[in-house]
Enzyme design. Structure first.
Site, PDB file in Angstrom:
ATOM      1  N   LYS A   1       0.862  -1.187   0.000  1.00  0.00           N
ATOM      2  CA  LYS A   1       0.000   0.000   0.000  1.00  0.00           C
ATOM      3  C   LYS A   1       0.896   1.234   0.000  1.00  0.00           C
ATOM      4  O   LYS A   1       1.937   1.247   0.673  1.00  0.00           O
ATOM      5  CB  LYS A   1      -0.851  -0.065   1.274  1.00  0.00           C
TER       6      LYS A   1
ATOM      7  N   SER B   1      -9.678   1.291   3.090  1.00  0.00           N
ATOM      8  CA  SER B   1      -8.801   2.095   2.253  1.00  0.00           C
ATOM      9  C   SER B   1      -7.760   1.277   1.475  1.00  0.00           C
ATOM     10  O   SER B   1      -7.245   1.758   0.469  1.00  0.00           O
ATOM     11  CB  SER B   1      -8.088   3.133   3.116  1.00  0.00           C
TER      12      SER B   1
ATOM     13  N   SER C   1      -9.804  -1.181   7.140  1.00  0.00           N
ATOM     14  CA  SER C   1      -9.179  -0.928   5.831  1.00  0.00           C
ATOM     15  C   SER C   1      -8.456  -2.108   5.199  1.00  0.00           C
ATOM     16  O   SER C   1      -8.094  -2.043   4.028  1.00  0.00           O
ATOM     17  CB  SER C   1      -8.211   0.251   5.947  1.00  0.00           C
TER      18      SER C   1
END
Lengths: 492, 104
Positions: free
Chosen positions: A80, A155, A179
């Protein structure tokens, strides 16, 4: 062999070990796959073509010399874009870090690189990990591989979509209120949120420091255990990491689930829940019942307040953490972009922040500063911290009666792109079943558990007591061994 | 808790807090954020239902206190590491970050 990109970590590690494939074969296969599907999926912000190839060649050299760094030497992964990676652009999907190249490596990516893993690239996310759909990213919206008109969740939506679309062998995400788990559920992959403090947060751009956790997103439960074996443990660069010895998580996979007590908290069912999702979760619970587990209804009376607690504590910590972005030391700065418009130091702060932050970051900074401001601190922030204690105690009490909890991950399957962007409160509600776990700090996993009639994936959430990742792996793996949901692939 | 009417009828709290956070909002943004955040603040009213007298606060969940590490220099400072650290700064002069004056 073709289609190497489809391999799991465990399969890839075996083939690398026997010499059946090289890391270069595998890495090139993933890069080719990225080139093929990325125009549709948009999971990556940065793709490290060159450095990935050279890391793969290094790995192959070590293999030929019989000096692999670990079993995972040569396995490619994606991180990420919230993990600081030395020499690789790190944006947090925000314009305010549009040119930030860290000169240091996060502990977790360093551990993986030190184990010989190959970094393929940095994945898209909601700006500063604030969101449930990747739509708050300043750069792009990632598409759900199962339906390109829908969100992948967030996310860590880029990381989940990249694994679901076989663009990498595994990826890393972060989970502050769901997330990792919510995008894992929406994309039909495995996502583990470890116990708070089990995995170092050093070098991961902070959102809400008392809630942030780091975890793997993988194709199987076994792979999640394999990644945890590398990344878990104490770190003297993160004083919140736990000193407890890290077990060999792979050993926990084979455990027996008969006689296990599984709690089903009634507060996670009912209102606002899609009936197809409920059916899928119930059929997973039935699986455990059939296999000798005892199913017990439990109550966590304070979880209905957890979303309010979260949306007070999280923005308060955001307001503090994001104060560091001021256009002075790194990131987007008015000094660099339009120096003539600056009169004094305060202009730099205001214009860099105003132009650099997106709407969602601004909303949370404003909300956070508001709940901390004089006159409101006791009413909001202190009250939320007290109710946090009650939420945490609810979990502790439940785990006195049962070994594990099973709940839905998200009340619905993936929603349409644009469906919730104008209504933050609706977006926040999509995390209603994942958020309560973070204030309590306990571990939880999302695993694929079925599909709706429209062929959209649905996951279940398995929650364990403090540091009980091994129980979670055992329970999750039992389901995965008996089902094939995790093996189904989207048509892209 | 807080007087609900103040925040639902008046956007000025958004403007005030934004100014303190060094963020500039247009009038349209102010109205939009006030509406969106108003709905979130209303949700917080739920907490009034919970009796919390004598309940301890939870600021962190690790139970760890006074975590220390030995005071060892692991990355000796030098020109190279200083230059690396400064490489992201918008303006640098003589090994230092340069900023505009506080008063102008």
């Amino acid at each position: 062999m073709t289609d190497l990109y489809k391999l799991t970590i465990s399969e890839a590690a075996k083939k690398l070990k026997t010499g059946e494939i090289t890391s270069l074969d595998l890495t090139q296969s993933c890069l080719d796959r990225i080139a093929e599907v990325e125009p549709k999926i948009q999971a990556f912000i940065t793709i490290c073509n060159q450095s990935a190839i050279s890391q793969a060649k290094e790995s192959d050299r070590r293999r030929t010399e019989n000096k692999p760094l670990s079993d995972l030497d040569g396995v490619p992964f994606a991180a990420k874009d919230l993990f600081c990676t030395k020499g690789v652009l790190t944006t947090a999907a925000s314009k305010i870090l549009n040119d930030f190249v860290p000169d240091f490596e996060s502990t977790v990516t360093k551990k993986l690189l030190d184990a010989g893993c190959v970094l393929l690239g940095k994945t898209n996310l909601d700006q500063f990990a604030m969101g449930s759909s990747t739509e708050t990213s300043a750069y792009k919206t990632t598409k759900n591989p199962w339906d390109l008109a829908r969100v992948p969740g967030g996310s860590s939506g880029g990381s989940a979509a990249a694994v679901a679309a076989d663009e990498c062998i595994f990826s890393l995400g972060t989970d502050t209120g769901g997330s990792i788990r919510q995008p894992a559920s929406l994309c039909s992959v495995v996502g583990l949120k470890p116990t708070y403090g089990r995995v170092s947060r050093y070098g991961v751009i902070a959102m809400a420091s008392s809630l942030d956790t780091i975890g793997p997103i993988t194709k199987t439960v076994e792979d999640a255990a394999i990644v945890m074996n590398v990344i878990a443990g104490i770190d003297d660069k993160d004083s919140t990491t736990l000193p407890n010895k890290t077990p060999n998580y792979k050993k926990s996979l084979a455990g027996d689930i008969s006689g296990l007590k599984i709690g089903v908290p009634k507060e996670f069912f009912g209102q606002g829940m899609n009936s197809e999702v409920e059916k899928i979760v119930q059929s997973a619970i039935d699986f455990y019942r059939r296999n000798g587990a005892e199913i017990v209804e439990v109550s966590l009376p304070h979880v209905k307040y957890a979303l309010s607690v979260y949306y007070i504590i999280m923005p308060a910590e955001v307001a503090s953490n994001l104060a560091r972005f001021d256009g002075i030391r790194y990131g987007y700065s008015k000094i660099k972009n339009q120096k003539s418009a600056i009169k004094n130091l305060e202009d730099v702060y205001i214009s860099s922040r105003t132009e650099g932050f997106g709407d969602e970051a601004k909303r949370r900074i404003i909300l956070g500063n508001y709940v901390l401001s004089s006159g409101y601190y006791d009413a909001y922030y202190k009250k939320a911290q007290q109710v946090r204690t009650l939420v945490k105690k609810d979990f502790e009490k439940a785990f006195e009666k049962v070994d594990i909890l099973i709940t839905p991950v998200s009340p619905t399957a993936a929603f349409k792109i644009g469906e919730k962007t104008d209504d933050p409160m609706q977006m926040y509600l999509s995390d209603i079943h994942t958020v309560p776990i973070n204030p309590a700090g306990v571990p939880a996993i999302s695993i694929p558990a079925g599909f709706t009639l429209d062929n959209l994936p649905v996951g279940i959430q398995i929650i364990g007591p403090h540091l009980a990742e091994e129980s979670i792996f055992k329970v999750a793996n039992a389901f995965q061994q008996a089902t094939d949901f995790h093996q189904r692939k989207p048509k892209i | 808790m807080v007087d609900k009417n103040i925040k639902s009828t008046n956007n000025s709290w958004v403007a005030n807090v934004a100014q303190l956070a060094r963020i500039e909002l247009t009038n349209a943004e102010e109205t939009k954020f006030a509406g969106q955040l108003g709905a979130v603040l209303e949700n917080f009213e739920l907490l009034n239902q919970v009796y919390t007298d004598n309940v301890e606060i939870t600021a962190q969940v690790t139970g760890l206190t006074n975590v220390f590490r030995s005071d060892e220099v692991k990355n000796p400072a030098g020109k190279k590491s200083r230059d690396e650290l400064l490489s992201n700064a918008p303006e640098v002069e003589d090994g230092s970050i340069k900023v505009p004056g506080v008063f102008q």
